[in-house]
Design a protein around this motif. Structure first.
Motif, mmCIF file in Angstrom:
data_model
loop_
_atom_site.group_PDB
_atom_site.id
_atom_site.type_symbol
_atom_site.label_atom_id
_atom_site.label_comp_id
_atom_site.label_asym_id
_atom_site.label_seq_id
_atom_site.Cartn_x
_atom_site.Cartn_y
_atom_site.Cartn_z
ATOM 1 N N GLY A 134 0.780 -1.227 0.000
ATOM 2 C CA GLY A 134 0.000 0.000 0.000
ATOM 3 C C GLY A 134 0.815 1.282 0.000
ATOM 4 O O GLY A 134 0.251 2.371 -0.053
ATOM 5 N N LYS A 135 2.149 1.193 0.040
ATOM 6 C CA LYS A 135 2.977 2.400 0.067
ATOM 7 C C LYS A 135 3.530 2.717 -1.321
ATOM 8 O O LYS A 135 3.573 1.863 -2.203
ATOM 9 N N SER A 136 3.960 3.954 -1.472
ATOM 10 C CA SER A 136 4.505 4.429 -2.743
ATOM 11 C C SER A 136 5.916 4.977 -2.504
ATOM 12 O O SER A 136 6.134 5.738 -1.564
ATOM 13 N N TYR A 137 6.845 4.581 -3.362
ATOM 14 C CA TYR A 137 8.247 4.950 -3.206
ATOM 15 C C TYR A 137 8.773 5.593 -4.495
ATOM 16 O O TYR A 137 8.337 5.238 -5.584
ATOM 17 N N THR A 138 9.728 6.496 -4.346
ATOM 18 C CA THR A 138 10.400 7.106 -5.502
ATOM 19 C C THR A 138 11.890 6.864 -5.361
ATOM 20 O O THR A 138 12.476 7.162 -4.315
ATOM 21 N N ILE A 139 12.495 6.328 -6.422
ATOM 22 C CA ILE A 139 13.942 6.141 -6.443
ATOM 23 C C ILE A 139 14.551 7.424 -6.977
ATOM 24 O O ILE A 139 14.289 7.824 -8.113
ATOM 25 N N MET A 140 15.351 8.083 -6.151
ATOM 26 C CA MET A 140 15.898 9.391 -6.498
ATOM 27 C C MET A 140 17.422 9.335 -6.635
ATOM 28 O O MET A 140 18.118 9.035 -5.678
ATOM 29 N N PRO A 141 17.926 9.621 -7.839
ATOM 30 C CA PRO A 141 19.373 9.736 -7.998
ATOM 31 C C PRO A 141 19.815 11.138 -7.594
ATOM 32 O O PRO A 141 19.128 12.116 -7.877
ATOM 33 N N VAL A 142 20.941 11.248 -6.910
ATOM 34 C CA VAL A 142 21.488 12.550 -6.534
ATOM 35 C C VAL A 142 22.986 12.498 -6.804
ATOM 36 O O VAL A 142 23.734 11.847 -6.082
ATOM 37 N N THR A 143 23.398 13.175 -7.872
ATOM 38 C CA THR A 143 24.806 13.191 -8.259
ATOM 39 C C THR A 143 25.481 14.424 -7.688
ATOM 40 O O THR A 143 24.953 15.526 -7.791
#
Length: 174
Positions: A134-143
């Motif tokens: 039921g959860k929502s996730y975002t994969i975030m790249p940070v260079t």
């Protein structure tokens, strides 16, 4: 000249839109589950400046565990639904400042873009982290803008909690 520039810009925009909107949004095998029974993983986009130029990077979704969900040829989904538990997500780290395939594709068509893609400096990573139903996730790249070394974070949408996934860089076959 303005018509050519406008047409060229339109073709590049269409290519980018198509490349990030296709692919499979079902990241598991078996019957389709309801939205409350799965977790949703989104690709993340990060804006930054490299060498004083505005640019961006994305975590394009390629594979969930052993199931392929996106590729250069069929496109990358904006999100994928997965079963809860510990998941390994393969991403393609798209670095706009390094990518020449979009421009080559606009100029030389699919064959030129395929050749440019095979020589593109993109890197794939495997990120492993737990997901909850039921959860929502975002994969975030940070260079890091100075060293150009990326880090990856997983952000849960409702609580804004940040998860540091286990990250493994996949070496490109030569």
């Amino acid at each position: 000249m303005k018509t050519r520039t406008f047409l060229f810009t339109g073709v590049i925009a269409a290519c980018l839109a198509l490349s990030t909107s296709c692919g499979s949004t079902k990241g598991y095998q078996g019957d389709k589950l309801t939205a409350t029974d799965v977790a949703r993983i989104h690709q993340g986009t990060h804006k930054l400046q490299i060498k004083k130029k505005k640019t961006s990077e994305m975590a394009l979704l390629v594979r969930i565990d052993s199931l392929s969900v996106g590729s250069y040829m069929k496109g990358f989904p904006k999100y994928v639904d997965v079963k809860p538990g510990e998941r390994t997500i393969e991403i393609r780290h798209f670095r706009q400042w390094d990518d020449k395939a979009a421009m080559t594709g606009a100029m030389f068509g699919i064959i030129g873009a395929s050749i440019a893609e095979s020589n593109s400096p993109h890197i794939h990573y495997k990120l492993t982290f737990p997901v909850e139903q039921g959860k929502s996730y975002t994969i975030m790249p940070v260079t890091d803008e100075a060293t150009e070394v990326p880090e990856f974070f997983v952000i849960e949408a409702v609580s804004n909690d940040t998860i540091r996934p286990q990250v493994i860089q996949i070496e490109k076959k030569k």
